[in-house]
Design a protein around this motif. Structure first.
Motif, mmCIF file in Angstrom:
data_model
loop_
_atom_site.group_PDB
_atom_site.id
_atom_site.type_symbol
_atom_site.label_atom_id
_atom_site.label_comp_id
_atom_site.label_asym_id
_atom_site.label_seq_id
_atom_site.Cartn_x
_atom_site.Cartn_y
_atom_site.Cartn_z
ATOM 1 N N HIS A 25 -39.226 -47.093 -6.232
ATOM 2 C CA HIS A 25 -39.330 -46.781 -7.657
ATOM 3 C C HIS A 25 -39.111 -48.040 -8.469
ATOM 4 C CE1 HIS A 25 -38.499 -44.428 -11.413
ATOM 5 N NE2 HIS A 25 -39.320 -43.584 -10.820
ATOM 6 N N TYR A 26 -40.139 -48.443 -9.222
ATOM 7 C CA TYR A 26 -40.045 -49.640 -10.049
ATOM 8 C C TYR A 26 -39.089 -49.445 -11.221
ATOM 9 C CZ TYR A 26 -44.063 -52.225 -8.042
ATOM 10 O OH TYR A 26 -44.907 -52.936 -7.231
ATOM 11 N N GLY A 27 -38.901 -48.222 -11.650
ATOM 12 C CA GLY A 27 -38.070 -47.925 -12.814
ATOM 13 C C GLY A 27 -38.690 -46.800 -13.613
ATOM 14 N N PRO A 28 -37.893 -46.058 -14.375
ATOM 15 C CA PRO A 28 -38.391 -44.854 -15.048
ATOM 16 C C PRO A 28 -39.502 -45.095 -16.056
ATOM 17 C CG PRO A 28 -36.176 -45.434 -15.806
ATOM 18 C CD PRO A 28 -36.445 -46.284 -14.611
ATOM 19 N N SER A 29 -39.507 -46.256 -16.706
ATOM 20 C CA SER A 29 -40.531 -46.509 -17.723
ATOM 21 C C SER A 29 -41.645 -47.423 -17.223
ATOM 22 C CB SER A 29 -39.879 -47.137 -18.965
ATOM 23 O OG SER A 29 -39.249 -48.369 -18.647
ATOM 24 N N HIS A 30 -41.602 -47.796 -15.944
ATOM 25 C CA HIS A 30 -42.609 -48.711 -15.400
ATOM 26 C C HIS A 30 -43.878 -47.941 -15.042
ATOM 27 C CE1 HIS A 30 -44.431 -51.942 -13.083
ATOM 28 N NE2 HIS A 30 -43.474 -52.749 -13.500
ATOM 29 N N LYS A 33 -46.315 -46.522 -10.049
ATOM 30 C CA LYS A 33 -45.631 -45.411 -9.393
ATOM 31 C C LYS A 33 -46.100 -45.316 -7.939
ATOM 32 C CE LYS A 33 -44.051 -44.022 -13.486
ATOM 33 N NZ LYS A 33 -42.647 -44.215 -13.886
ATOM 34 N N THR A 35 -45.430 -43.297 -5.840
ATOM 35 C CA THR A 35 -45.654 -41.890 -5.485
ATOM 36 C C THR A 35 -47.135 -41.546 -5.432
ATOM 37 O OG1 THR A 35 -43.564 -41.299 -6.541
ATOM 38 C CG2 THR A 35 -45.097 -39.506 -6.148
ATOM 39 N N PHE A 106 -35.921 -53.863 -7.608
ATOM 40 C CA PHE A 106 -35.536 -52.476 -7.379
ATOM 41 C C PHE A 106 -35.065 -52.310 -5.938
ATOM 42 C CE2 PHE A 106 -40.178 -52.800 -6.888
ATOM 43 C CZ PHE A 106 -40.383 -52.296 -5.618
#
Length: 453
Positions: A25-30, A33, A35, A106
């Motif tokens: 996960h790069y980060g929530p706002s990156h 994705k 996934t 990350f």
């Protein structure tokens, strides 16, 4: 669910997937994705494509393998960097452009790079040894990474590593990039050699990474072997096809490659969060179908793409084309089924975005590109030579061998210096390749799976 055969000749397809890829996960706002790779895989499996190809979990790339292109200190840094240790490497973060907004540090960063690179290298190795006709690694295609610098969400350039693996067996390799962004890292890596031709179709202007002018054609021995086709906003399927097919045909005639790498970045699709082009899923996939018709060893890689449901749709559809089938339009039930609402259809349709690529502009760019190809006068005259191999531990005495407790550690500097040679002059002297008789990188039976991963 319906599948219809679209090609009379069935290709041997190897497909690489590691279930761990979705856990990064790069980060929530990156916007990046990982996934999306698992979403694509869910479609691939539930459409039944596992019946038509071999599925592998590739051996993750080692530090030694990564340093065939990247610098030792950069890879060492990636191996040590984590959110908990980031404060210890402030200077290195600035030097390597890691820890910035585009390329954050990350958890599991190095493992993520290893999985991506391992799939591309192993796919290249299996193609080189005629173990398959098409190899697919949707976790690869990270084309912005430089020799000692991260860029554009990319840390390790799996494409360059895969091409280097191919160059041990092929005289000429063609790299094609249909990502919305210019494939600058790959072009830069091979800018001075005629053994790799890079062809990139991309948005150009005030747009990341800001490179890829049509006048950038390579230097030295590589002059003429870098081709760039700059695009404007909103290009449609018809316009894209009108330039892609004739240019790739001309490239095939003039360069006569022995293998092809196709980076299938899906940020060129309509509706992408970061893209500005207007291709439908079928318009994008037409590039895959067209390149496949040349019947050369083909490595299909991922790349950009930031609207996850569309990325997974497109790559699943292109996986189907690689195996010789066209997937039905109804999305089968899968763990990500709700992402594909409200219509639950496979297609990605174009929008009503204005196409700023006028016929006169496209014709002019095509004429310039084809003229550059004609000036090459045919394929470069590279003689068939055995690619030198740098022994792994052959030249060590017993004491030195005992000191090398970790097989992934690089050899002592004095031994590497003794074997060091210029990259191109030595025709790509690459490091060790396990199980040589079985195909380059290790492809042991315990890496192969049947059906679901």
């Amino acid at each position: 669910m319906s599948i219809s055969i679209t090609a009379p000749t069935r290709k041997r397809v190897c497909y690489f997937f590691d279930a761990d890829i979705g856990g990064f996960h790069y980060g929530p706002s990156h916007p990046m994705k990982p996934t999306r790779i698992k979403m694509c895989h869910a479609l691939v499996m539930n459409y039944g494509l596992y019946k038509r190809m071999e599925i592998f979990r590739a051996k993750p790339a080692t530090k030694r393998e990564m340093t065939q292109f990247h610098t030792d200190d950069y890879i060492e840094f990636l191996g040590k960097a984590s959110p908990s240790t980031a404060h210890q490497f402030v200077k290195e973060q600035g030097k390597y452009q890691v820890g910035v907004d585009d390329c954050p540090i990350f958890d599991g960063l190095f493992d993520y790079c290893s999985i991506s690179s391992g799939g591309s290298m192993e796919g290249a190795a299996r193609l080189s040894r005629d173990k398959c006709d098409i190899a697919i690694n949707w976790a690869g295609g990270l084309h912005h990474a430089k020799k000692s610098e991260a860029s554009g969400f990319c840390y390790v350039n799996d494409i360059v590593l895969g091409v280097l693996e191919m160059l041990r067996h092929y005289e000429r390799v063609l790299y094609i990039d249909i990502d919305c962004h210019h494939g600058d890292g790959v072009e830069e890596a091979f800018y001075t050699t005629e053994r790799v031709m890079t062809v990139s179709f991309h948005k150009y202007g005030e747009y990341f990474p800001g490179t890829g002018d049509f006048r950038d054609v390579g230097v030295g021995k590589g002059k003429g072997y870098a081709l760039n086709f700059p695009l404007r906003d909103g290009i449609t399927d018809q316009s894209y096809r009108s330039v892609f097919e004739p240019i790739i045909t001309a490239v095939m005639e003039q360069y006569q490659p022995q293998a092809i790498v196709l980076q299938c970045g899906t940020d060129s699709l309509a509706g992408d969060k970061l893209g500005c082009l207007n291709l439908s899923m079928r318009g994008h996939a037409n590039c895959v179908a067209f390149v496949k018709k040349f019947n050369l060893p083909l490595l299909l890689l991922g790349g950009g793409g930031y609207t996850m449901r569309n990325v997974s749709r497109c790559w699943a559809y292109e996986t189907g084309l690689a195996t010789g089938v066209e997937l039905g339009e109804d999305i089968p039930m899968n763990e990500y089924y709700n992402y594909f609402g409200p219509d639950y259809k496979l297609d990605v349709r174009p929008s009503n975005m204005e196409d700023l690529n006028t016929p006169s502009y496209l014709n002019r760019m095509q004429e310039i590109t084809v003229q550059n190809l004609r000036e090459l006068g045919g394929p470069p005259g590279i003689g068939i030579q055995e690619v030198p191999r740098v022994p792994m531990f052959d030249d060590m005495d017993e004491n030195e061998d005992e000191d090398m407790e970790n097989p992934d550690d690089r050899r002592p500097q004095r031994l590497r210096d003794r074997k060091r040679m210029t990259l191109w002059d030595s025709q790509m002297a690459l490091d060790d390749s396990d199980d040589e008789d079985e195909g380059g990188r290790r492809n042991k039976e315990d890496n192969k799976t049947n059906g679901a991963i």
